[in-house]
Write an enzyme that holds these catalytic residues in place. Structure first.
Site, PDB file in Angstrom:
ATOM      1  N   GLU A 112      -8.083  -5.712   5.208  1.00 37.66           N
ATOM      2  CA  GLU A 112      -8.036  -5.401   3.775  1.00 37.66           C
ATOM      3  C   GLU A 112      -6.859  -6.097   3.095  1.00 37.66           C
ATOM      4  O   GLU A 112      -6.963  -6.552   1.960  1.00 37.66           O
ATOM      5  CB  GLU A 112      -7.926  -3.880   3.599  1.00 37.66           C
ATOM      6  CG  GLU A 112      -9.199  -3.176   4.040  1.00 37.66           C
ATOM      7  CD  GLU A 112      -8.986  -1.706   4.380  1.00 37.66           C
ATOM      8  OE1 GLU A 112      -8.586  -1.409   5.522  1.00 37.66           O
ATOM      9  OE2 GLU A 112      -9.214  -0.871   3.507  1.00 37.66           O
ATOM     10  N   ARG A 118      -2.778  -2.284  -3.087  1.00 36.16           N
ATOM     11  CA  ARG A 118      -3.989  -1.508  -2.826  1.00 36.16           C
ATOM     12  C   ARG A 118      -3.942  -0.305  -3.751  1.00 36.16           C
ATOM     13  O   ARG A 118      -2.973   0.462  -3.739  1.00 36.16           O
ATOM     14  CB  ARG A 118      -4.000  -1.040  -1.378  1.00 36.16           C
ATOM     15  CG  ARG A 118      -5.188  -0.154  -1.123  1.00 36.16           C
ATOM     16  CD  ARG A 118      -5.130   0.514   0.195  1.00 36.16           C
ATOM     17  NE  ARG A 118      -6.305   1.361   0.326  1.00 36.16           N
ATOM     18  CZ  ARG A 118      -6.377   2.382   1.143  1.00 36.16           C
ATOM     19  NH1 ARG A 118      -5.361   2.693   1.900  1.00 36.16           N
ATOM     20  NH2 ARG A 118      -7.477   3.090   1.209  1.00 36.16           N
ATOM     21  N   LYS A 137       3.272   0.828   3.152  1.00 34.65           N
ATOM     22  CA  LYS A 137       2.898  -0.185   4.142  1.00 34.65           C
ATOM     23  C   LYS A 137       2.954  -1.536   3.443  1.00 34.65           C
ATOM     24  O   LYS A 137       2.655  -1.612   2.250  1.00 34.65           O
ATOM     25  CB  LYS A 137       1.466   0.045   4.627  1.00 34.65           C
ATOM     26  CG  LYS A 137       1.311   1.291   5.445  1.00 34.65           C
ATOM     27  CD  LYS A 137      -0.080   1.357   6.032  1.00 34.65           C
ATOM     28  CE  LYS A 137      -0.355   2.747   6.549  1.00 34.65           C
ATOM     29  NZ  LYS A 137      -1.731   3.132   6.500  1.00 34.65           N
ATOM     30  N   ASN A 189       0.880  -1.165   0.000  1.00 35.97           N
ATOM     31  CA  ASN A 189       0.000   0.000   0.000  1.00 35.97           C
ATOM     32  C   ASN A 189       0.922   1.220   0.000  1.00 35.97           C
ATOM     33  O   ASN A 189       1.408   1.629   1.047  1.00 35.97           O
ATOM     34  CB  ASN A 189      -0.889  -0.045   1.250  1.00 35.97           C
ATOM     35  CG  ASN A 189      -1.793   1.161   1.360  1.00 35.97           C
ATOM     36  OD1 ASN A 189      -1.755   2.066   0.515  1.00 35.97           O
ATOM     37  ND2 ASN A 189      -2.598   1.204   2.397  1.00 35.97           N
ATOM     38  N   HIS A 201     -17.551   1.333   8.709  1.00 42.42           N
ATOM     39  CA  HIS A 201     -16.089   1.354   8.868  1.00 42.42           C
ATOM     40  C   HIS A 201     -15.741   2.651   9.576  1.00 42.42           C
ATOM     41  O   HIS A 201     -15.786   3.730   8.972  1.00 42.42           O
ATOM     42  CB  HIS A 201     -15.398   1.253   7.500  1.00 42.42           C
ATOM     43  CG  HIS A 201     -13.901   1.307   7.609  1.00 42.42           C
ATOM     44  ND1 HIS A 201     -13.097   0.225   7.335  1.00 42.42           N
ATOM     45  CD2 HIS A 201     -13.069   2.291   7.996  1.00 42.42           C
ATOM     46  CE1 HIS A 201     -11.829   0.554   7.556  1.00 42.42           C
ATOM     47  NE2 HIS A 201     -11.792   1.810   7.945  1.00 42.42           N
ATOM     48  N   LEU A 202     -15.428   2.545  10.870  1.00 39.16           N
ATOM     49  CA  LEU A 202     -15.135   3.734  11.672  1.00 39.16           C
ATOM     50  C   LEU A 202     -13.681   3.685  12.127  1.00 39.16           C
ATOM     51  O   LEU A 202     -13.332   2.951  13.058  1.00 39.16           O
ATOM     52  CB  LEU A 202     -16.067   3.798  12.888  1.00 39.16           C
ATOM     53  CG  LEU A 202     -17.569   3.632  12.619  1.00 39.16           C
ATOM     54  CD1 LEU A 202     -18.360   3.691  13.925  1.00 39.16           C
ATOM     55  CD2 LEU A 202     -18.069   4.692  11.637  1.00 39.16           C
ATOM     56  N   ILE A 248     -12.038   2.428  15.483  1.00 36.58           N
ATOM     57  CA  ILE A 248     -13.054   2.846  16.463  1.00 36.58           C
ATOM     58  C   ILE A 248     -14.145   1.780  16.568  1.00 36.58           C
ATOM     59  O   ILE A 248     -14.527   1.362  17.658  1.00 36.58           O
ATOM     60  CB  ILE A 248     -13.661   4.213  16.059  1.00 36.58           C
ATOM     61  CG1 ILE A 248     -12.572   5.294  16.020  1.00 36.58           C
ATOM     62  CG2 ILE A 248     -14.793   4.601  17.003  1.00 36.58           C
ATOM     63  CD1 ILE A 248     -13.023   6.628  15.422  1.00 36.58           C
ATOM     64  N   HIS A 283     -13.031   2.597   0.757  1.00 37.12           N
ATOM     65  CA  HIS A 283     -13.023   1.533   1.783  1.00 37.12           C
ATOM     66  C   HIS A 283     -13.723   0.276   1.262  1.00 37.12           C
ATOM     67  O   HIS A 283     -14.180  -0.561   2.047  1.00 37.12           O
ATOM     68  CB  HIS A 283     -13.769   1.949   3.071  1.00 37.12           C
ATOM     69  CG  HIS A 283     -13.073   2.958   3.917  1.00 37.12           C
ATOM     70  ND1 HIS A 283     -13.759   3.870   4.679  1.00 37.12           N
ATOM     71  CD2 HIS A 283     -11.765   3.207   4.150  1.00 37.12           C
ATOM     72  CE1 HIS A 283     -12.903   4.626   5.344  1.00 37.12           C
ATOM     73  NE2 HIS A 283     -11.680   4.257   5.018  1.00 37.12           N
ATOM     74  N   ARG A 313     -11.494  14.863   8.644  1.00 34.50           N
ATOM     75  CA  ARG A 313     -12.376  15.281   7.533  1.00 34.50           C
ATOM     76  C   ARG A 313     -13.759  15.613   8.058  1.00 34.50           C
ATOM     77  O   ARG A 313     -14.275  14.941   8.949  1.00 34.50           O
ATOM     78  CB  ARG A 313     -12.492  14.166   6.488  1.00 34.50           C
ATOM     79  CG  ARG A 313     -11.203  13.848   5.781  1.00 34.50           C
ATOM     80  CD  ARG A 313     -11.467  12.912   4.599  1.00 34.50           C
ATOM     81  NE  ARG A 313     -10.247  12.274   4.163  1.00 34.50           N
ATOM     82  CZ  ARG A 313     -10.032  10.960   4.185  1.00 34.50           C
ATOM     83  NH1 ARG A 313     -10.992  10.128   4.573  1.00 34.50           N
ATOM     84  NH2 ARG A 313      -8.893  10.474   3.777  1.00 34.50           N
TER      85      ARG A 313
HETATM   86  P1  AMP Z   1      -7.886   3.172  12.108  1.00 37.92           P
HETATM   87  O1  AMP Z   1      -7.771   4.323  11.150  1.00 37.92           O
HETATM   88  O2  AMP Z   1      -8.856   2.116  11.642  1.00 37.92           O
HETATM   89  O3  AMP Z   1      -6.572   2.606  12.538  1.00 37.92           O
HETATM   90  O4  AMP Z   1      -8.555   3.766  13.449  1.00 37.92           O
HETATM   91  C1  AMP Z   1      -7.931   4.760  14.199  1.00 37.92           C
HETATM   92  C2  AMP Z   1      -8.919   5.285  15.218  1.00 37.92           C
HETATM   93  O5  AMP Z   1      -9.325   4.234  16.105  1.00 37.92           O
HETATM   94  C3  AMP Z   1      -8.341   6.385  16.117  1.00 37.92           C
HETATM   95  O6  AMP Z   1      -9.268   7.442  16.229  1.00 37.92           O
HETATM   96  C4  AMP Z   1      -8.181   5.683  17.453  1.00 37.92           C
HETATM   97  O7  AMP Z   1      -8.288   6.575  18.533  1.00 37.92           O
HETATM   98  C5  AMP Z   1      -9.359   4.759  17.417  1.00 37.92           C
HETATM   99  N1  AMP Z   1      -9.243   3.736  18.472  1.00 37.92           N
HETATM  100  C6  AMP Z   1      -8.374   2.727  18.567  1.00 37.92           C
HETATM  101  N2  AMP Z   1      -8.548   2.054  19.733  1.00 37.92           N
HETATM  102  C7  AMP Z   1      -9.578   2.659  20.372  1.00 37.92           C
HETATM  103  C8  AMP Z   1     -10.264   2.447  21.616  1.00 37.92           C
HETATM  104  N3  AMP Z   1      -9.920   1.457  22.436  1.00 37.92           N
HETATM  105  N4  AMP Z   1     -11.281   3.278  21.930  1.00 37.92           N
HETATM  106  C9  AMP Z   1     -11.636   4.276  21.114  1.00 37.92           C
HETATM  107  N5  AMP Z   1     -11.044   4.533  19.947  1.00 37.92           N
HETATM  108  C10 AMP Z   1     -10.027   3.743  19.574  1.00 37.92           C
END
Ligand code: AMP
Length: 431
Positions: free
Chosen positions: A412, A115, A30, A23, A233-234, A358, A205, A266
């Protein structure tokens, strides 16, 4: 550059394939190394051998490598360009130092899967890369000027390092959403903007939404056509998708990843008139406002603190920071609003699926998103919700909840490796 060589009998005899998943962004690369093949896919027995990231390519780079089951190792070294980054990865992966038994030399890497962010309207599925495909990805630069050039450099670098005979697959973030019907992908803008410039919703995504939809139907023992869900997807980037009969019916990101949910930096949906209004007030050009919408808005913009959801939750609980709390509230409210919209758009669904950093880790955000959805049949199981974190997969709604709720960690890279192998093996079935 030479044409892709026909795949040899040698490759067909492999017990499994070691696929390097790349990626490549503008200044980062990555990677993951995944051992898989059709048999492993059928048994969900693929193996993640190693992963890593090289950041700040072009200068003194930060290199993080980790082999299966061992601690991540960080170092710094000058890395000139993407090709040098790929060479650095190969050197480490094949070294005795990495301890990866399966890969002792470059010849032990059997394919590369990339990717690719934007596949436009041309790429509706993953493809093996040849000259024509590469030109097609170049044609999409216009739509993703920040992303596709890095992806192309990754493809070219891998070709240079491995030679033109090594099969390379391209897996597009946009491809899964190419099933959107015109009423979902067209904006209410002058139609000639679509005809002339392909201005429309593409969605992103896609690999993640597709992967968790696949895992969902494995968990429930369903066929692809029986997959009627809303996937959320958060992560730092966020998007929702309505999946009906296994296909993407609508999704929240648009022509670019800026539209839809509130994200780390964003804005997601806004009134487009704000751009001109704020531009005039602050003396900013449209490009400068666009940069603010992408890099200084979302959770960061509202809180004025951070784009990190975990920190915001801590701040709002421990220090009672009002704006941190507000950022979380606006985030959860926007997700809930999309769930309602997609239930209406899809004529109902069987489940909500949370994924991303998240979605996978924050029981609190999941609870707050689902709050008030009881009337549409969502009954969370508080204990199951609380217990499902750290890449655990599972059902978090009560038995009998009309709309089931799942947490499914995304992967992914695994899907990229699998697609690459399936393409090489000539499997054409849709997954
Ligand atoms: P990603 O882009 O999928 O790696 O997600 C990153 C987001 O996940 C960041 O905002 C992190 O703060 C959040 N995140 C990871 N672990 C936790 C957790 N235990 N509680 C709340 N948010 C989290």
């Amino acid at each position: 550059m030479g044409r892709l060589l026909p795949f040899t009998i040698y490759h067909l005899l492999f017990a499994n394939m070691n696929v390097l998943v790349l990626n490549c962004g503008s200044s980062t690369a990555k990677f993951q190394l995944i051992a898989t093949d059709l048999d492993q896919i059928a048994r969900d027995a693929d193996e993640h051998l190693a992963s890593g990231v090289i950041e700040r390519i072009g200068g003194e780079a930060i290199i993080t490598f980790s082999a299966r089951g061992s601690e991540a190792r960080r170092s710094t070294a000058p890395v000139r360009d993407t090709r040098a980054a790929v060479e650095t990865v190969i050197r480490w992966v094949t070294s005795a130092d990495s301890g990866i038994e399966e890969v002792k030399s470059v010849g032990d890497i059997h394919a590369v899967g990339h990717r690719v962010v934007h596949g436009g309207e041309r790429f509706k599925q993953s493809v093996l890369i040849d000259e024509d495909v590469l030109r097609g990805i170049e044609d999409c630069i216009d739509l993703a000027p920040l992303h596709n050039p890095g992806n192309i450099r990754g493809i070219q670098a891998a070709r240079e390092v491995f030679g033109p005979g090594l099969p390379q697959g391209a897996v597009f973030d946009t491809a899964f959403h190419q099933t959107l019907p015109p009423h979902a992908y067209l904006y209410a803008l002058p139609y000639q903007w679509y005809r002339r410039y392909r201005v429309r919703r593409y969605g992103f995504h896609g690999t993640s939404h597709r992967y968790v939809a696949y895992r969902y139907r494995r968990l429930r023992g369903l066929a692809r056509e029986q997959t009627n869900i809303i996937t959320l997807h958060l992560g730092n980037g966020c998007s929702a998708a309505a999946i009906k009969g296994g296909d993407s019916l609508d999704t929240s990101m648009g022509m670019t990843p800026l539209e839809g949910l509130v994200m780390g930096t964003r804005s997601g949906d806004i009134d487009p008139a704000i751009i001109d209004f704020v531009g005039a007030k602050e003396g900013l050009s449209a490009q400068e406002v666009d940069l603010v919408l992408n890099k200084q808005s979302g959770l960061l913009g509202i809180s004025g603190l951070t784009n990190d959801m975990r920190e915001l939750l801590d701040e709002s609980h421990e220090s009672g920071d009002r704006r941190a709390g507000l950022a979380v509230e606006i985030f959860c409210y926007r997700v809930r609003k999309y769930v309602g919209a997609y239930l209406a758009a899809a004529g109902g669904a069987d489940a909500l699926v949370f994924t991303g950093g998240i979605g996978e880790n924050s029981a609190e955000v999941r609870k707050r998103v689902c709050e008030g959805l009881g009337w549409m049949g969502v009954e969370l199981d508080p204990a199951a919700n609380q217990a499902t974190t750290a890449r655990r997969e599972g059902l978090i709604s009560r038995e009998g909840s009309r709309l089931a709720v799942y947490v499914i960690p995304t992967d992914e890279e695994l899907l990229i490796a699998r697609d690459t192998v399936r393409l090489i093996r000539g499997v054409t079935q849709r997954f």
